[in-house]
Design a protein around this motif. Structure first.
Motif, mmCIF file in Angstrom:
data_model
loop_
_atom_site.group_PDB
_atom_site.id
_atom_site.type_symbol
_atom_site.label_atom_id
_atom_site.label_comp_id
_atom_site.label_asym_id
_atom_site.label_seq_id
_atom_site.Cartn_x
_atom_site.Cartn_y
_atom_site.Cartn_z
ATOM 1 N N VAL A 90 0.830 -1.198 0.000
ATOM 2 C CA VAL A 90 0.000 0.000 0.000
ATOM 3 C C VAL A 90 0.872 1.258 0.000
ATOM 4 C CG1 VAL A 90 -1.807 1.254 1.236
ATOM 5 C CG2 VAL A 90 -1.757 -1.262 1.309
ATOM 6 N N PRO A 91 0.624 2.194 -0.911
ATOM 7 C CA PRO A 91 1.338 3.474 -0.860
ATOM 8 C C PRO A 91 1.061 4.183 0.470
ATOM 9 C CG PRO A 91 0.167 3.227 -2.933
ATOM 10 C CD PRO A 91 -0.311 2.120 -2.049
ATOM 11 N N ARG A 92 2.063 4.825 1.024
ATOM 12 C CA ARG A 92 1.908 5.461 2.339
ATOM 13 C C ARG A 92 0.881 6.590 2.312
ATOM 14 N NH1 ARG A 92 7.824 4.992 2.663
ATOM 15 N NH2 ARG A 92 8.263 3.127 3.906
ATOM 16 N N ASN A 93 0.649 7.162 1.131
ATOM 17 C CA ASN A 93 -0.315 8.268 1.057
ATOM 18 C C ASN A 93 -1.717 7.801 0.665
ATOM 19 O OD1 ASN A 93 0.156 7.602 -1.574
ATOM 20 N ND2 ASN A 93 0.563 9.694 -2.306
ATOM 21 N N ALA A 94 -1.940 6.495 0.582
ATOM 22 C CA ALA A 94 -3.258 5.978 0.192
ATOM 23 C C ALA A 94 -4.252 6.122 1.339
ATOM 24 C CB ALA A 94 -3.152 4.509 -0.213
ATOM 25 N N ARG A 95 -5.496 6.393 1.011
ATOM 26 C CA ARG A 95 -6.549 6.492 2.013
ATOM 27 C C ARG A 95 -7.101 5.107 2.321
ATOM 28 N NH1 ARG A 95 -8.222 11.588 3.089
ATOM 29 N NH2 ARG A 95 -7.518 13.250 1.680
ATOM 30 N N ASP A 96 -7.454 4.901 3.585
ATOM 31 C CA ASP A 96 -7.929 3.578 3.989
ATOM 32 C C ASP A 96 -9.225 3.201 3.274
ATOM 33 O OD1 ASP A 96 -9.571 5.352 5.339
ATOM 34 O OD2 ASP A 96 -9.451 4.313 7.259
ATOM 35 N N ALA A 97 -10.069 4.178 2.965
ATOM 36 C CA ALA A 97 -11.332 3.880 2.280
ATOM 37 C C ALA A 97 -11.064 3.304 0.892
ATOM 38 C CB ALA A 97 -12.180 5.142 2.178
ATOM 39 N N TYR A 98 -10.043 3.819 0.208
ATOM 40 C CA TYR A 98 -9.694 3.318 -1.119
ATOM 41 C C TYR A 98 -9.221 1.867 -1.033
ATOM 42 C CZ TYR A 98 -7.272 2.857 -5.602
ATOM 43 O OH TYR A 98 -6.848 2.413 -6.831
ATOM 44 N N ILE A 99 -8.321 1.583 -0.112
ATOM 45 C CA ILE A 99 -7.773 0.233 0.019
ATOM 46 C C ILE A 99 -8.864 -0.754 0.416
ATOM 47 C CG2 ILE A 99 -6.106 -1.202 1.250
ATOM 48 C CD1 ILE A 99 -4.949 0.822 -0.781
ATOM 49 N N LYS A 100 -9.773 -0.342 1.270
ATOM 50 C CA LYS A 100 -10.874 -1.228 1.665
ATOM 51 C C LYS A 100 -11.751 -1.563 0.458
ATOM 52 C CE LYS A 100 -11.091 0.205 6.502
ATOM 53 N NZ LYS A 100 -11.858 0.982 7.528
ATOM 54 N N ARG A 101 -11.965 -0.596 -0.431
ATOM 55 C CA ARG A 101 -12.763 -0.857 -1.629
ATOM 56 C C ARG A 101 -12.031 -1.810 -2.581
ATOM 57 N NH1 ARG A 101 -14.713 4.685 -4.224
ATOM 58 N NH2 ARG A 101 -15.529 3.184 -5.768
ATOM 59 N N VAL A 102 -10.697 -1.663 -2.678
ATOM 60 C CA VAL A 102 -9.912 -2.597 -3.490
ATOM 61 C C VAL A 102 -10.081 -4.017 -2.968
ATOM 62 C CG1 VAL A 102 -7.558 -3.317 -4.085
ATOM 63 C CG2 VAL A 102 -8.181 -0.900 -4.229
ATOM 64 N N LEU A 103 -9.918 -4.191 -1.673
ATOM 65 C CA LEU A 103 -10.002 -5.522 -1.076
ATOM 66 C C LEU A 103 -11.421 -6.081 -1.123
ATOM 67 C CD1 LEU A 103 -7.576 -5.055 1.935
ATOM 68 C CD2 LEU A 103 -7.160 -6.302 -0.196
ATOM 69 N N ALA A 104 -12.408 -5.200 -1.028
ATOM 70 C CA ALA A 104 -13.801 -5.660 -1.136
ATOM 71 C C ALA A 104 -14.078 -6.181 -2.547
ATOM 72 C CB ALA A 104 -14.757 -4.522 -0.786
ATOM 73 N N GLY A 105 -13.545 -5.494 -3.554
ATOM 74 C CA GLY A 105 -13.718 -5.957 -4.926
ATOM 75 C C GLY A 105 -13.043 -7.295 -5.154
ATOM 76 N N LEU A 106 -11.858 -7.460 -4.580
ATOM 77 C CA LEU A 106 -11.134 -8.719 -4.699
ATOM 78 C C LEU A 106 -11.921 -9.852 -4.046
ATOM 79 C CD1 LEU A 106 -7.328 -9.196 -4.111
ATOM 80 C CD2 LEU A 106 -8.969 -10.774 -3.097
ATOM 81 N N GLU A 107 -12.395 -9.624 -2.829
ATOM 82 C CA GLU A 107 -13.113 -10.674 -2.103
ATOM 83 C C GLU A 107 -14.427 -11.032 -2.790
ATOM 84 O OE1 GLU A 107 -14.431 -11.748 2.488
ATOM 85 O OE2 GLU A 107 -13.918 -9.689 1.953
ATOM 86 N N ARG A 108 -15.109 -10.029 -3.352
ATOM 87 C CA ARG A 108 -16.379 -10.296 -4.035
ATOM 88 C C ARG A 108 -16.164 -11.223 -5.235
ATOM 89 N NH1 ARG A 108 -18.276 -5.532 -3.846
ATOM 90 N NH2 ARG A 108 -17.402 -4.713 -5.787
#
Length: 304
Positions: A90-108
């Protein structure tokens, strides 16, 4: 040095290994003996700026692509995906909401194909977003389909139209898991590969591993509307886009010519050519003339 040169170097160092290793390096997935059956192993990565553009791609699409690439490789073996572990940088400047959406898409996407994400790793760094997925598959009584079994006289087929993936399909493609299992159950598949690097490149992989060549028929190659749209914009023939664009993630496979008509009636594939006892790939044009296919698709490259 190119990606293919590096892979060949790795294969030479690994040599030929037996024992519990059933399928070693050089195929869509490795296969090992595990318990009472065989297990498939596959890993793949996506990197911002290479496989997607985080400024344009939806985060859910990034997550989808990260695991769907692995799912497509297990599909290319005609088997079932089962479990995955995910490492995300994860880039240090990434927002947690963005990363959570990435992981939600992966899990779906994982759930959609009966795959459980059972662990992984999270780290931060100064670079761009990168995700690596390792996937475990199962044969469940099916015979894994390798790249190396195509025979002269076989029909060559694909599961769907090709080209123009950069206009959106590269982020939203459907890994042909269900189609692969149905094909493996209903037909005598001699060889199969998924089309990630382009028809010209991936067909060369299959032919090289099988020790054969191929003749494709221009009038039978299915081309996407996206490839035709791209052709109108850049002047490159739509057929060239079908050969070289890559990231179609359809399946390319060889089966006995006696099963070709039944395949097309099933709706699971379209015949586009014939395996031949020649060196190289050839195209029969609409006018009947035959010429060699020289173009290649995508290949990662490195400095020597």
């Amino acid at each position: 040095m190119g990606e293919l040169d590096l892979i060949q170097w790795i294969r030479r160092r690994a040599g030929t290994r037996k024992g519990r290793i059933v399928v070693d390096t050089g195929d869509d997935a490795a296969i090992v003996k595990g318990g009472r059956g065989h297990l498939l192993f596959k890993t793949d990565s996506v990197i911002d700026g290479v496989h997607f553009d985080s400024r344009r791609a939806k985060p859910e699409q990034v997550g989808h692509k990260a695991i769907a690439r692995c799912l497509s490789d297990v599909a290319a073996m005609g088997c079932h995906p089962a479990f995955a572990v995910v490492a995300i940088m994860v880039p240090r400047n990434a927002r947690d909401a963005y990363i959570k959406r990435v992981l939600a898409g992966l899990e779906r996407t994982a759930r959609r194909y009966g795959t459980a994400v059972v662990g992984g790793d999270v780290s931060s760094h100064a670079g761009r977003l990168a995700i690596s997925v390792a996937l475990l598959g199962e044969t469940r009584g099916l015979r894994p389909v390798r790249r190396s079994g195509a025979r002269p006289g076989d029909a060559i087929a694909v599961t769907g139209p090709l080209g123009g993936s950069i206009l959106g399909k590269h982020l939203t493609f459907t890994p042909r898991v269900r189609e692969a299992v149905r094909l493996n159950r209903r037909f005598d598949l001699h060889a199969m590969i998924d089309l990630s690097d382009g028809l010209a490149t991936d067909l060369r992989h299959l032919c090289r591993e099988s020790g054969v060549g191929a003749v494709l028929r221009e009038r039978q190659i299915p081309i996407t509307p996206a490839a035709r749209k791209l052709s109108r914009k850049d002047g490159v023939p739509a057929l060239d886009h079908a050969f070289a664009d890559g990231e179609d993630y359809e399946l390319l496979f060889a089966l006995p010519s006696t099963q070709a008509a039944r395949l097309e009636r099933s709706g699971l594939g379209k015949v586009i050519g014939t395996v031949a006892a020649v060196d190289g790939l050839y195209l029969e044009g609409r006018d009947g003339a035959i010429k060699e296919i020289r173009g290649r698709g995508w290949e990662h490259r490195f400095r020597r």
